[in-house]
Scaffold this motif. Sequence first.
Motif, PDB file in Angstrom:
ATOM      1  N   THR A  56       0.934  12.759  47.334  1.00 12.09           N
ATOM      2  CA  THR A  56      -0.007  13.573  48.129  1.00 12.09           C
ATOM      3  C   THR A  56       0.650  14.901  48.486  1.00 12.09           C
ATOM      4  OG1 THR A  56      -1.051  11.597  49.056  1.00 12.09           O
ATOM      5  CG2 THR A  56      -1.375  13.658  50.266  1.00 12.09           C
ATOM      6  N   LEU A  57       1.903  14.832  48.936  1.00 10.06           N
ATOM      7  CA  LEU A  57       2.644  16.040  49.292  1.00 10.06           C
ATOM      8  C   LEU A  57       2.806  16.954  48.069  1.00 10.06           C
ATOM      9  CD1 LEU A  57       4.368  17.793  51.148  1.00 10.06           C
ATOM     10  CD2 LEU A  57       6.280  16.225  50.795  1.00 10.06           C
ATOM     11  N   ALA A  58       3.139  16.365  46.922  1.00  5.09           N
ATOM     12  CA  ALA A  58       3.312  17.159  45.699  1.00  5.09           C
ATOM     13  C   ALA A  58       2.020  17.869  45.321  1.00  5.09           C
ATOM     14  CB  ALA A  58       3.770  16.249  44.553  1.00  5.09           C
ATOM     15  N   GLY A  63      -1.213  22.982  45.018  1.00  2.36           N
ATOM     16  CA  GLY A  63      -2.547  23.543  45.206  1.00  2.36           C
ATOM     17  C   GLY A  63      -3.665  22.678  44.650  1.00  2.36           C
ATOM     18  N   ALA A  64      -3.329  21.440  44.225  1.00  2.00           N
ATOM     19  CA  ALA A  64      -4.344  20.545  43.671  1.00  2.00           C
ATOM     20  C   ALA A  64      -5.113  19.809  44.767  1.00  2.00           C
ATOM     21  CB  ALA A  64      -3.691  19.527  42.728  1.00  2.00           C
ATOM     22  N   GLU A  65      -4.619  19.904  45.993  1.00  2.00           N
ATOM     23  CA  GLU A  65      -5.256  19.235  47.119  1.00  2.00           C
ATOM     24  C   GLU A  65      -5.099  20.083  48.371  1.00  2.00           C
ATOM     25  OE1 GLU A  65      -5.233  14.682  48.752  1.00  2.00           O
ATOM     26  OE2 GLU A  65      -4.763  15.133  46.666  1.00  2.00           O
ATOM     27  N   SER A  66      -6.102  20.033  49.239  1.00  2.00           N
ATOM     28  CA  SER A  66      -6.020  20.805  50.490  1.00  2.00           C
ATOM     29  C   SER A  66      -5.202  20.025  51.520  1.00  2.00           C
ATOM     30  CB  SER A  66      -7.428  21.049  51.035  1.00  2.00           C
ATOM     31  OG  SER A  66      -8.034  19.802  51.366  1.00  2.00           O
ATOM     32  N   GLN A  86      -1.788  34.075  41.260  1.00  2.00           N
ATOM     33  CA  GLN A  86      -0.384  34.277  41.620  1.00  2.00           C
ATOM     34  C   GLN A  86       0.282  32.943  41.954  1.00  2.00           C
ATOM     35  OE1 GLN A  86      -1.234  37.148  44.769  1.00  2.00           O
ATOM     36  NE2 GLN A  86       0.096  38.615  43.763  1.00  2.00           N
ATOM     37  N   ARG A  87      -0.460  32.096  42.672  1.00  2.00           N
ATOM     38  CA  ARG A  87       0.080  30.795  43.070  1.00  2.00           C
ATOM     39  C   ARG A  87       0.420  29.944  41.848  1.00  2.00           C
ATOM     40  NH1 ARG A  87      -2.006  27.069  48.031  1.00  2.00           N
ATOM     41  NH2 ARG A  87      -0.685  25.285  47.633  1.00  2.00           N
ATOM     42  N   CYS A  88      -0.443  30.026  40.813  1.00  2.00           N
ATOM     43  CA  CYS A  88      -0.207  29.308  39.558  1.00  2.00           C
ATOM     44  C   CYS A  88       1.100  29.740  38.910  1.00  2.00           C
ATOM     45  CB  CYS A  88      -1.343  29.558  38.567  1.00  2.00           C
ATOM     46  SG  CYS A  88      -2.808  28.605  38.920  1.00  2.00           S
ATOM     47  N   HIS A  89       1.456  30.996  39.108  1.00  2.00           N
ATOM     48  CA  HIS A  89       2.689  31.522  38.519  1.00  2.00           C
ATOM     49  C   HIS A  89       3.921  31.010  39.258  1.00  2.00           C
ATOM     50  CE1 HIS A  89       1.346  34.830  35.709  1.00  2.00           C
ATOM     51  NE2 HIS A  89       0.216  34.466  36.270  1.00  2.00           N
ATOM     52  N   LEU A  90       3.781  30.716  40.549  1.00  2.00           N
ATOM     53  CA  LEU A  90       4.947  30.408  41.376  1.00  2.00           C
ATOM     54  C   LEU A  90       5.364  28.946  41.327  1.00  2.00           C
ATOM     55  CD1 LEU A  90       3.956  32.467  44.549  1.00  2.00           C
ATOM     56  CD2 LEU A  90       5.516  33.145  42.729  1.00  2.00           C
ATOM     57  N   ILE A  91       4.374  28.043  41.404  1.00  2.00           N
ATOM     58  CA  ILE A  91       4.661  26.606  41.473  1.00  2.00           C
ATOM     59  C   ILE A  91       3.891  25.884  40.368  1.00  2.00           C
ATOM     60  CG2 ILE A  91       4.659  24.548  42.936  1.00  2.00           C
ATOM     61  CD1 ILE A  91       4.514  26.361  45.392  1.00  2.00           C
TER      62      ILE A  91
END
Length: 262
Positions: A56-58, A63-66, A86-91
């Motif tokens: 869940t934390l992962a 960004g796959a879960e709120s 941008q978020r997709c690029h980072l994690i």
Amino acid sequence: MTTTPLLNVTELSKRYFIGYKRFKAQYNQALSTVSFELERGQTLAIVGQVSSGKSTLARILVGAESRSTGTIEYEGEELEARNLKQRCHLIRMIFQDPNTSLNPRLTIGALLEEPLRFNTDMTSAERKAQVTDILRKVGLLPEHASFYPHMISEGQKQRVAVGRALMLNPKIIIADEALTSLDLSVRSQILNLLLKLQKEMGLSYIFVTHNLNVVRHFSDKVMVLKKGVMVEKNTTEELFENPQHEYTRRLIAEQTQLSAKR
């Protein structure tokens, strides 16, 4: 001089609405408040048994879960301040089973190219050049671009999964039980690959696993979750040498017994 951590997670939690009881909303607390920091080039292991909240934390981090509460800061800036691209690029994430995460109808080249097509303005030639570069980085051949997933071994599939996670040059990679389905020799090959890539590319890893043997040899820090609650957090050496929580001691003892049987 204090440096800003790469990732700073504060009071993160997750609860799911499960219905009403006597007109009162009921929730399942999947993850109680968790806080931690991840430095550049560092590996943090998140360990715990099934339903401990680690996956869940992962999923929240990638960004796959709120999340229900808390903040996630990347280099001192709230992650939400950056757009999704941008978020997709980072994690990026490496999933547990490449057989389900890799589309069997696409060639390996197309699978690797997909994140670039949706998240960059690169030309077709630039995308193909990056695919070739990444294939080499993960120990595969440029010719593998024309193969389909069913044509390669399990270890090679996981190399493709690692390559896919690298396509957008992320700073953080989350591996969610990414070595579970691999046999021992292939597992050590993939671990060595991840260590090599970490050195070459300055990557930070968050390793979600229940395998404490892997954790001991691979991570800098360990966070232990039990039923959604963080019960212990320490450097790897300290945690194994002097575990503070009874649950951590039990996990270490179980792993030691399991290793002795092999």
